[in-house]
Design a protein around this motif. Structure first.
Motif, PDB file in Angstrom:
ATOM      1  N   GLU A  52      60.312 -22.957  -1.920  1.00  0.00           N
ATOM      2  CA  GLU A  52      58.997 -22.604  -2.452  1.00  0.00           C
ATOM      3  C   GLU A  52      59.139 -21.601  -3.585  1.00  0.00           C
ATOM      4  N   ILE A  53      58.470 -21.859  -4.681  1.00  0.00           N
ATOM      5  CA  ILE A  53      58.344 -20.910  -5.785  1.00  0.00           C
ATOM      6  C   ILE A  53      56.846 -20.780  -6.049  1.00  0.00           C
ATOM      7  N   SER A  54      56.312 -19.575  -5.952  1.00  0.00           N
ATOM      8  CA  SER A  54      54.866 -19.408  -6.088  1.00  0.00           C
ATOM      9  C   SER A  54      54.548 -18.221  -6.988  1.00  0.00           C
ATOM     10  N   ALA A  55      53.326 -18.232  -7.535  1.00  0.00           N
ATOM     11  CA  ALA A  55      52.821 -17.139  -8.374  1.00  0.00           C
ATOM     12  C   ALA A  55      51.327 -17.014  -8.124  1.00  0.00           C
ATOM     13  N   THR A  56      50.837 -15.786  -8.108  1.00  0.00           N
ATOM     14  CA  THR A  56      49.422 -15.569  -7.891  1.00  0.00           C
ATOM     15  C   THR A  56      48.597 -16.075  -9.071  1.00  0.00           C
ATOM     16  N   ARG A  57      47.387 -16.542  -8.784  1.00  0.00           N
ATOM     17  CA  ARG A  57      46.491 -16.959  -9.858  1.00  0.00           C
ATOM     18  C   ARG A  57      45.926 -15.766 -10.612  1.00  0.00           C
ATOM     19  N   LEU A  58      46.130 -14.568 -10.058  1.00  0.00           N
ATOM     20  CA  LEU A  58      45.655 -13.365 -10.733  1.00  0.00           C
ATOM     21  C   LEU A  58      46.550 -12.991 -11.909  1.00  0.00           C
ATOM     22  N   LEU A  59      47.747 -13.554 -11.940  1.00  0.00           N
ATOM     23  CA  LEU A  59      48.672 -13.252 -13.028  1.00  0.00           C
ATOM     24  C   LEU A  59      48.310 -14.137 -14.219  1.00  0.00           C
ATOM     25  N   PRO A  60      47.948 -13.541 -15.354  1.00  0.00           N
ATOM     26  CA  PRO A  60      47.499 -14.335 -16.513  1.00  0.00           C
ATOM     27  C   PRO A  60      48.545 -15.356 -16.942  1.00  0.00           C
ATOM     28  N   ALA A  61      48.088 -16.544 -17.289  1.00  0.00           N
ATOM     29  CA  ALA A  61      48.993 -17.613 -17.717  1.00  0.00           C
ATOM     30  C   ALA A  61      49.884 -17.206 -18.888  1.00  0.00           C
ATOM     31  N   PRO A  62      49.357 -16.460 -19.900  1.00  0.00           N
ATOM     32  CA  PRO A  62      50.244 -16.044 -21.001  1.00  0.00           C
ATOM     33  C   PRO A  62      51.398 -15.165 -20.528  1.00  0.00           C
ATOM     34  N   VAL A  63      51.142 -14.325 -19.516  1.00  0.00           N
ATOM     35  CA  VAL A  63      52.208 -13.479 -18.986  1.00  0.00           C
ATOM     36  C   VAL A  63      53.291 -14.332 -18.346  1.00  0.00           C
ATOM     37  N   LEU A  64      52.880 -15.351 -17.588  1.00  0.00           N
ATOM     38  CA  LEU A  64      53.848 -16.248 -16.963  1.00  0.00           C
ATOM     39  C   LEU A  64      54.664 -16.994 -18.006  1.00  0.00           C
ATOM     40  N   ARG A  65      53.999 -17.483 -19.049  1.00  0.00           N
ATOM     41  CA  ARG A  65      54.701 -18.239 -20.085  1.00  0.00           C
ATOM     42  C   ARG A  65      55.694 -17.361 -20.835  1.00  0.00           C
ATOM     43  N   ILE A  66      55.247 -16.171 -21.214  1.00  0.00           N
ATOM     44  CA  ILE A  66      56.136 -15.262 -21.949  1.00  0.00           C
ATOM     45  C   ILE A  66      57.288 -14.824 -21.062  1.00  0.00           C
ATOM     46  N   GLY A  67      56.974 -14.502 -19.791  1.00  0.00           N
ATOM     47  CA  GLY A  67      58.026 -14.074 -18.868  1.00  0.00           C
ATOM     48  C   GLY A  67      59.069 -15.149 -18.655  1.00  0.00           C
ATOM     49  N   ALA A  68      58.629 -16.398 -18.534  1.00  0.00           N
ATOM     50  CA  ALA A  68      59.574 -17.496 -18.363  1.00  0.00           C
ATOM     51  C   ALA A  68      60.401 -17.706 -19.623  1.00  0.00           C
ATOM     52  N   ARG A  69      59.753 -17.613 -20.796  1.00  0.00           N
ATOM     53  CA  ARG A  69      60.462 -17.791 -22.062  1.00  0.00           C
ATOM     54  C   ARG A  69      61.510 -16.702 -22.279  1.00  0.00           C
ATOM     55  N   ARG A  70      61.212 -15.490 -21.809  1.00  0.00           N
ATOM     56  CA  ARG A  70      62.140 -14.373 -21.974  1.00  0.00           C
ATOM     57  C   ARG A  70      63.176 -14.307 -20.863  1.00  0.00           C
ATOM     58  N   GLY A  71      63.105 -15.227 -19.907  1.00  0.00           N
ATOM     59  CA  GLY A  71      64.073 -15.225 -18.812  1.00  0.00           C
ATOM     60  C   GLY A  71      63.801 -14.170 -17.769  1.00  0.00           C
ATOM     61  N   LEU A  72      62.511 -13.801 -17.600  1.00  0.00           N
ATOM     62  CA  LEU A  72      62.139 -12.765 -16.639  1.00  0.00           C
ATOM     63  C   LEU A  72      61.592 -13.345 -15.342  1.00  0.00           C
ATOM     64  N   PHE A  73      60.982 -14.532 -15.406  1.00  0.00           N
ATOM     65  CA  PHE A  73      60.372 -15.169 -14.251  1.00  0.00           C
ATOM     66  C   PHE A  73      60.909 -16.586 -14.106  1.00  0.00           C
ATOM     67  N   ASN A 115      68.513 -15.505 -15.959  1.00  0.00           N
ATOM     68  CA  ASN A 115      69.766 -14.767 -15.894  1.00  0.00           C
ATOM     69  C   ASN A 115      69.509 -13.273 -15.713  1.00  0.00           C
ATOM     70  N   SER A 116      70.448 -12.594 -15.086  1.00  0.00           N
ATOM     71  CA  SER A 116      70.351 -11.140 -14.959  1.00  0.00           C
ATOM     72  C   SER A 116      71.741 -10.556 -14.761  1.00  0.00           C
ATOM     73  N   LEU A 117      71.840  -9.258 -14.988  1.00  0.00           N
ATOM     74  CA  LEU A 117      73.100  -8.530 -14.827  1.00  0.00           C
ATOM     75  C   LEU A 117      72.883  -7.363 -13.885  1.00  0.00           C
ATOM     76  N   MET A 118      73.687  -7.277 -12.826  1.00  0.00           N
ATOM     77  CA  MET A 118      73.666  -6.118 -11.935  1.00  0.00           C
ATOM     78  C   MET A 118      74.869  -5.245 -12.287  1.00  0.00           C
ATOM     79  N   VAL A 119      74.601  -3.992 -12.604  1.00  0.00           N
ATOM     80  CA  VAL A 119      75.616  -3.103 -13.165  1.00  0.00           C
ATOM     81  C   VAL A 119      75.709  -1.836 -12.332  1.00  0.00           C
ATOM     82  N   THR A 120      76.902  -1.294 -12.214  1.00  0.00           N
ATOM     83  CA  THR A 120      77.093  -0.027 -11.530  1.00  0.00           C
ATOM     84  C   THR A 120      76.409   1.085 -12.313  1.00  0.00           C
ATOM     85  N   GLY A 121      75.478   1.799 -11.676  1.00  0.00           N
ATOM     86  CA  GLY A 121      74.777   2.913 -12.310  1.00  0.00           C
ATOM     87  C   GLY A 121      75.255   4.243 -11.772  1.00  0.00           C
ATOM     88  N   THR A 122      74.586   5.322 -12.195  1.00  0.00           N
ATOM     89  CA  THR A 122      75.009   6.654 -11.777  1.00  0.00           C
ATOM     90  C   THR A 122      74.556   6.998 -10.366  1.00  0.00           C
TER      91      THR A 122
END
Length: 234
Positions: A52-73, A115-122
Motif C-alpha cells: 500500500e502507498i497512500s497520501a492524504t487528500r489534504l495534501l495539495p496535488a501540486p505539492v505531491l507532483r513537485i515532491g515526486a519530481r524532486r525525488g522526495l515522495f 533516492n536518499s543518503l543516510m550519513v554519519t552525523g555529529t
C-alpha cells in the motif's frame, strides 16, 4: 596505534554507529541489512512489493507532483506496486560513512525514483533527501522489541544556498519508519509514515522484499547515488 605508529581505522556502518551497543539487539536479518560498510565492497539488491502507498487528500496535488519530481515522495498511490531497493555503502569526500538507498516503484506505465543518503552525523544520523539533495533530516535509530530497526526523523529543513531553512508548514512533518523481518514468509518488511501535527498522516507506504548481497566496488555504484555536490550542512 601500533608500534610503528600506524593508525588502524575500523569502518562502521551508519546504523551501527548510531545504535552503538544496541546494534546487537537487532534481529540477525535486520543487522545483516544495516551492518555492512564501505570497507566491505558489497551492495544489497532487494526486490518486493509495496502492498500500500497512500497520501492524504489534504495534501495539495501540486505539492505531491513537485515532491515526486524532486525525488522526495513516492510518485503516486496504489496497492501491490512492485519495487526494488538497492543499498550501497561508501565514504564521501568529507570522510563520512554513507548508506545510499536507490528505490524504484513500478507504477503502470511509469517508474518512480526515490533516492536518499543516510550519513554519519555529529549527534545523530542525517538523511539527505531529494535529487540535489533538497532537504536534510536528523534521524535517530532504535531497536523494537522484535529486533526491528526503528527510525525517527525530525521535521526536514530545506537546503538553499547559503541558508538552511525549515520546510513549509505543510511539509514540516515527522517520519517514522520500521524495517523488520517476517519469520513466517522469510522476507524483510518496511513501513514508513509521514505525519504532520496539524494534518495527521500525510504519506505512508508499507511492503515487503527479499534481498541479496553482491560484490560492488565504489566505481560500480550508480552515479546518481554519489552526488556531484556533497552537502555538508546538518
Amino acid at each position: 596505534m601500533g608500534a610503528l605508529g600506524i593508525v588502524v581505522v575500523v569502518m562502521t556502518s551508519v546504523v551501527a554507529g548510531s545504535l552503538g551497543s544496541d546494534f546487537s539487539l537487532l534481529h540477525p536479518k535486520v543487522a545483516w541489512r544495516f551492518g555492512f560498510s564501505s570497507a566491505d565492497d558489497v551492495c544489497q539488491i532487494g526486490t518486493g512489493v509495496m502492498e500500500e502507498i497512500s497520501a492524504t487528500r489534504l495534501l495539495p496535488a501540486p505539492v505531491l507532483r513537485i515532491g515526486a519530481r524532486r525525488g522526495l515522495f513516492p510518485p503516486g498511490v496504489g496497492a501491490n506496486v512492485p519495487f526494488t531497493i538497492a543499498n550501497y555503502a561508501y565514504r564521501d569526500t568529507l570522510g563520512r560513512e554513507v548508506l545510499a538507498f536507490g528505490r524504484r516503484f513500478a507504477f503502470p506505465g511509469r517508474t518512480g525514483i526515490l533516492n536518499s543518503l543516510m550519513v554519519t552525523g555529529t549527534d545523530s544520523a542525517l538523511d539527505y533527501l531529494g535529487n540535489k539533495p533538497d532537504m536534510v533530516v536528523h534521524t535517530s535509530c532504535s531497536v523494537g522489541e522484535d529486533g526491528a530497526l526503528l527510525l525517527h526523523s525530525d521535521p526536514p529543513r530545506v537546503l538553499t544556498w547559503p541558508f538552511t531553512i525549515r520546510a513549509p508548514a505543510v511539509m514540516s512533518a515527522i517520519t517514522e519508519a520500521r524495517e523488520g523481518w517476517d519469520e513466517t514468509n522469510q522476507r524483510h518488511t518496511i513501513e514508513v509514515s509521514v505525519r504532520s501535527p496539524a494534518m495527521g498522516e500525510l504519506l505512508s507506504y508499507r511492503g515487503w522484499f527479499t534481498a541479496v548481497a553482491k560484490p560492488c566496488t565504489r566505481e560500480e555504484i550508480p552515479a546518481e547515488l554519489i552526488p556531484a555536490h556533497i552537502e555538508s550542512r546538518e
